[in-house]
Motif scaffolding. Structure first.
Motif, PDB file in Angstrom:
ATOM      1  N   GLU A 221      -6.212 -27.287  12.809  1.00 56.50           N
ATOM      2  CA  GLU A 221      -7.038 -26.271  12.146  1.00 56.50           C
ATOM      3  C   GLU A 221      -6.716 -24.875  12.659  1.00 56.50           C
ATOM      4  O   GLU A 221      -6.573 -23.925  11.881  1.00 56.50           O
ATOM      5  CB  GLU A 221      -8.507 -26.611  12.397  1.00 56.50           C
ATOM      6  N   ARG A 222      -6.557 -24.744  13.958  1.00 54.78           N
ATOM      7  CA  ARG A 222      -6.306 -23.423  14.545  1.00 54.78           C
ATOM      8  C   ARG A 222      -4.886 -22.949  14.300  1.00 54.78           C
ATOM      9  O   ARG A 222      -4.630 -21.751  14.194  1.00 54.78           O
ATOM     10  CB  ARG A 222      -6.621 -23.465  16.043  1.00 54.78           C
ATOM     11  N   LYS A 225      -4.365 -21.027  10.998  1.00 57.99           N
ATOM     12  CA  LYS A 225      -4.946 -19.687  10.841  1.00 57.99           C
ATOM     13  C   LYS A 225      -3.912 -18.601  11.121  1.00 57.99           C
ATOM     14  O   LYS A 225      -2.995 -18.774  11.885  1.00 57.99           O
ATOM     15  CB  LYS A 225      -6.144 -19.531  11.787  1.00 57.99           C
TER      16      LYS A 225
END
Length: 225
Positions: A221-222, A225
């Protein structure tokens, strides 16, 4: 008061899984009480009365409070082993010394290096696992490979609580720091041997999958970004 020993735990935690494995090996049923560490339940006033160090697992055996997974495992093996069978935690001083040495290796070398990888991701927003931490974790496999030169298990040819404690850590470590079969052939076979135990899946693999899924999910998820 519960008729069964109460275990305050979280299934993702390697130390908690070590206790679950030990109880299963003994055929001992525990009263499991989930502790939500993320929500801070381990720092509640009620929990701090059990363990001022606010760590899990904690065992409440009819009012006898035991903390630290390695101490809990040895306590359970001493108290609840079948009559005449001390194989999980031998009473013989020499054998017990070796089991204790493996337990200390886990708490002093293996598990802390795992924490350096997973805790920054879970609690501090890290978006990657540094390669030097992976390499540092892999170095800890050396000690176990050496121990396995003497038999199928970490202390000779019989399963002990040292194996059950260390597999909870090693199986977690392997998800982030692969065990190279050419470098650690005995360790690879030992992992397979422990995984074949009939109580392994329920008491270790399920919680392990939860932890690995959480950490790798947060990383993915990170990194997007």
């Amino acid at each position: 008061m519960s008729a069964k020993p109460i275990l305050y735990y979280a299934p993702r935690s390697p130390p908690c899984r070590a206790v679950l494995l030990t109880a299963a090996a003994l055929g001992l049923e525990l009263d499991l009480r989930l502790v939500n560490v993320k929500a801070g339940e381990h720092k509640s006033a009620e929990f701090l009365k059990l363990n001022a160090q606010h760590t899990i697992p904690v065992l409440d055996d009819n009012g006898t409070i035991v903390s630290d997974s390695h101490i809990i495992c040895s306590y359970l093996a001493d108290k609840y082993a079948p009559e005449g069978d001390d194989s999980l935690y031998p009473k013989d001083a020499e054998k017990r010394r070796l089991v204790d040495a493996r337990l200390y290796y886990d708490c002093g070398h293996l598990f802390p290096r795992i924490r350096f990888i997973v805790e920054p991701v879970i609690y501090f927003g890290a978006g990657e696992v540094p390669s030097d931490r992976v390499a540092y974790l892999q170095k800890a496999y050396d000690g176990l490979e050496y121990c396995l030169a003497e038999g199928d298990y970490l202390v000779g040819d019989k399963l002990t609580i040292a194996d059950l404690s260390c597999i909870a850590s090693v199986s977690t470590a392997e998800a982030f720091a692969p065990i190279e079969s050419d470098q650690f052939p005995r360790l690879v076979q030992w992992v397979k041997r422990i995984q074949a135990l009939p109580y392994y899946q329920k008491n270790n693999q399920e919680g392990l999958d939860m932890l690995v899924g959480l950490v790798k999910g947060l990383l993915a998820e990170r990194q997007q970004k």
